[in-house]
Design an enzyme around this catalytic site. Structure first.
Site, PDB file in Angstrom:
ATOM      1  N   GLU A   1     -20.313   5.666  90.139  1.00  0.00           N
ATOM      2  CA  GLU A   1     -21.496   5.543  90.993  1.00  0.00           C
ATOM      3  C   GLU A   1     -21.138   5.319  92.463  1.00  0.00           C
ATOM      4  O   GLU A   1     -21.795   5.856  93.358  1.00  0.00           O
ATOM      5  CB  GLU A   1     -22.371   4.385  90.499  1.00  0.00           C
ATOM      6  CG  GLU A   1     -23.670   4.257  91.277  1.00  0.00           C
ATOM      7  CD  GLU A   1     -24.542   3.144  90.734  1.00  0.00           C
ATOM      8  OE1 GLU A   1     -25.426   2.697  91.475  1.00  0.00           O
ATOM      9  OE2 GLU A   1     -24.330   2.730  89.581  1.00  0.00           O
ATOM     10  N   ASP A   2     -20.083   4.545  92.715  1.00  0.00           N
ATOM     11  CA  ASP A   2     -19.801   4.104  94.090  1.00  0.00           C
ATOM     12  C   ASP A   2     -18.562   4.716  94.728  1.00  0.00           C
ATOM     13  O   ASP A   2     -18.233   4.387  95.865  1.00  0.00           O
ATOM     14  CB  ASP A   2     -19.676   2.573  94.121  1.00  0.00           C
ATOM     15  CG  ASP A   2     -20.999   1.892  93.794  1.00  0.00           C
ATOM     16  OD1 ASP A   2     -22.042   2.461  94.125  1.00  0.00           O
ATOM     17  OD2 ASP A   2     -20.977   0.804  93.192  1.00  0.00           O
TER      18      ASP A   2
END
Length: 720
Positions: A73-74
């Protein structure tokens, strides 16, 4: 990281520590240049999440998944890279926790619903997904002070609405209590600190009281030969606040701020302890709960009783075995199947029938509001346990009625329910079920659901089954209605009945993506398409391949007029077969628009009047003046707006006209004239004069207006 390793070794000495360190190094490299809002290195977050899960003594793969849960996600890391380095099992965990933040959604509610929908789908494959998610949420709450006040309240609100009840449903009270108290602190800070202060001020008095109870009870248990560990259990702040809100009581009126927990070695000792407690102090009627004989759906087991203690004040006492105590604290983590090499336990799987039901129901719920409502009712509501006449225990959400029980047994039982007996006594269908009720459903093959049931039932399962029944019943009705309408239209347009059956009918419906005869009939019956459009299409196709066919003229899609020298030039978008230079006007009695099947009538002194083929006046002309009828067709090259008059009938209510006008505005349709009036019996009528470009646009407008609440019907009328 060393603390995490030591914790893992303490309960799993044979764990592959190289695999764990590899995951840490991979995550640390991926997050190396990232900081949290607190200013700490980002890797501190996944490490803290893994530590929370290690405290629950979870397996190696779960800890690895926790260390990697944010990399997709990051960072730029992909799931395929995770799978290559750590295998499919860890990849499933990481993917299940990863949010759908890179997809555009219409609303925040839709995004939340889809994130949760994905998470539950992943849970169905591997329940460890939600354990990582809960640990992730707990650490985020522990560091919530670094966020803005608005963000704090948003995260805290979602936590109390979704994640805390989910921890309860999974029986992980070890996480639930801290999650609830932290969320409560940020959502209602004034109430939190006021309550914390009041609890602290009475703490010494309560501890003295519990010590007195413990001494008396321990002495009696020793005499009875029961070995027990007696603990005072302070209630966490949010549970006290919840009780104050539900019961509308002040803090001084809540007596079970602290309870006594007795942990013994066997089930027999649990019931023996209960007998001793009831001989020492008077039990309060209605406050005894046997969760050993009837465990909660989250596997929780204990005996609960409330008695009038030594000073005449109510006191809750819980009795459980050490195994039950472990389950009460750690829920599914206490029964973790992966510790046993992946063996599946039937008893364990049965506890999550509710999850499979959610996944079954979610297929019928694309509306995010309905999905969220299902979560709050079916998954997170308090439960009520009732019995079938055979003694089977059925769990339902609190507030359920006999109909919910009937649909839980079987769809047919629910559909044909006509009444119910509770504990041998006939009750109404809106009776609220209580714990321990014996429910017997009365059925009849000759009855079906009522629409009023949708207002009575509590569970989404029951609501979905009732809606499905009506969709099926209505479909059968629509098929009959559509078939009749098609036959009438074919008769009006001079087509033989055989031409609107079989392959020709299927070909006519293909334009609308309808590939079965019943689908076409149903679409006509419910107003999605018109019988005229289908018949005209069949007629046009048939006339192209059978040029000697003597059926009546007029087509919905303009025929290739350029290839025929017998068609006159276009006048006002109309061509007349075999005649030129005539005045042409559209008849106001039926108001034809492009796409309507049409026929011309040669008037005396006013040229050709163009009518729809189903116009009542044409029926009259056919009887007495057939020689004046001529073939006419729309010129497909002609582009000009046409006026149409609609009459909308509805139940009268405030805002009805504005709802209709909102549809026109949304579809960018101009309304040249509007007249709304009330009628008798709470009915209303709205006349609209609108400007449209063709029949397809008109059908779309009519179908949209029909979707408005309280609309009874929409029909075209003449302009005259």
């Amino acid at each position: 990281m060393n603390k995490l390793v030591q914790k893992l070794i303490s309960y799993n000495p044979n764990a592959d520590l190289k695999f764990l360190r590899k995951a840490y190094n991979f995550a640390e490299a991926a997050h190396r240049h990232q900081l949290r809002i607190s200013g700490e290195p980002f890797i501190s977050h996944p490490l803290a999440v893994a530590k929370i899960l290690a405290d629950l003594e979870l397996d190696l793969e779960t800890l690895v998944g926790a260390l990697l849960h944010d990399v997709v996600e990051d960072t730029e890391v992909t799931l395929s890279e995770i799978e290559k380095e750590f295998g499919p099992e860890v990849t499933l965990l990481v993917d299940g926790v990863t949010k759908l933040s890179r997809i555009e959604y219409k609303s925040k509610e839709e995004q939340q619903a889809e994130n949760l929908r994905k998470m539950f789908l992943a849970m169905a494959k591997d329940i460890r997904v939600i354990l990582i998610k809960l640990a992730d949420r707990l650490h985020n709450l522990r560091t919530l002070k670094y966020h803005s006040e608005l963000k704090q309240k948003e995260i805290a609100g979602e936590t109390l609405e979704i994640f805390a009840p989910l921890a309860h449903r999974l029986g992980i009270y070890h996480l639930k209590w801290e999650i609830e108290d932290l969320a409560f602190r940020y959502l209602e800070p004034e109430k939190y600190y006021e309550l914390a202060d009041r609890v602290a001020k009475t703490r010494m008095k309560r501890e003295e009281y519990i010590a007195e109870v413990t001494i008396v009870l321990q002495e009696k248990l020793n005499k009875a030969g029961i070995t027990a560990d007696i603990q005072g259990r302070p209630k966490h702040l949010y549970s006290i606040y919840e009780k104050m809100q539900k019961q509308q009581k002040d803090f001084e009126q809540i007596y079970d701020v602290m309870a006594v927990r007795v942990i013994v070695n066997s089930v027999k000792d649990c019931y023996g302890t209960l007998g001793i407690v009831h001989t020492l102090w008077k039990p309060i009627p209605g406050r005894f709960k046997d969760y050993i004989a009837m465990p909660k759906s989250n596997m929780y087991q204990s005996l609960h009783t409330t008695v009038l203690g030594p000073q005449g004040e109510p006191l809750e006492i819980q009795m459980r075995t050490w195994e039950m105590h472990r389950t009460a604290e750690y829920g599914i983590a206490a029964h973790w199947r992966y510790k046993a090499g992946g063996r599946s336990e039937k008893r364990f799987d049965e506890k999550f029938i509710w999850l499979r039901q959610l996944l079954e129901w979610q297929h019928d719920m694309r509306d995010p509001r309905e999905f969220m409502e299902t979560l709050k009712i079916d998954i997170f509501a308090d439960s009520v346990f009732v019995f079938s006449p055979k003694g089977d225990v059925i769990e339902l959400p609190a507030g359920s009625v006999p109909l919910d029980f009937a649909y839980r047994i079987h769809t047919d039982v629910g559909n044909h329910c006509v009444g119910a007996k509770i504990n041998g006594r006939i009750v109404t269908l809106d009776y609220k079920l209580n714990n321990g009720d014996i429910v017997e459903v009365l059925t009849s093959k000759h009855t079906g659901p009522s629409r009023d049931w949708l207002k009575i039932v509590k569970t989404s399962q029951a609501k979905n089954r009732i809606r499905q029944w009506f969709r099926k019943e209505q479909r059968d009705e629509y098929i009959i209605r559509g078939k009749d309408a098609l036959e009438r239209e074919a008769k009006k347009m001079g087509l033989e009945p055989e031409l609107i059956k079989g392959d020709k009918l299927i070909e006519g419906g293909r334009k609308y993506n309808l590939l079965a005869a019943d689908d076409i009939y149903a679409a006509i019956g419910d107003g999605t398409i018109t019988a005229r459009s289908i018949v005209a299409r069949i007629k046009r196709d048939f006339e192209r391949t059978n040029k000697d066919y003597q059926g009546y003229s007029g087509n919905i899609d303009s025929i290739n007029l350029e290839s025929s020298s017998s068609w006159g030039k276009s006048t006002g978008g109309i061509r007349v077969k075999g005649i030129e230079n005539l005045l042409i006007r559209l008849a106001h009695c039926c108001n034809p628009v492009p796409g309507d099947p049409i026929i011309g009538y040669i008037t005396r002194g006013r040229g050709v009047s163009v009518h729809r083929t189903d116009c009542p006046n044409i029926t009259v002309y056919r009887r007495g003046e057939r020689e004046r009828l001529v073939d006419v067709a729309w010129d497909k090259e002609f582009k000009s707006p046409f006026q149409v008059k609609l009459e909308v009938s509805a139940l009268d209510r405030a805002g009805l006209l504005s709802d209709v006008m909102a549809i026109l505005t949304e579809m960018k349709i101009s309304a040249d004239w509007v007249n709304a009036r009330g009628k008798k019996d709470r009915l209303a009528s709205i006349d609209l004069l609108i400007t449209i470009k063709d029949l397809g646009q008109l059908e779309a407008i009519i179908n949209r207006i029909k979707t408005i609440k309280d609309i009874i019907g929409v029909r075209r009328t003449g302009l005259g």
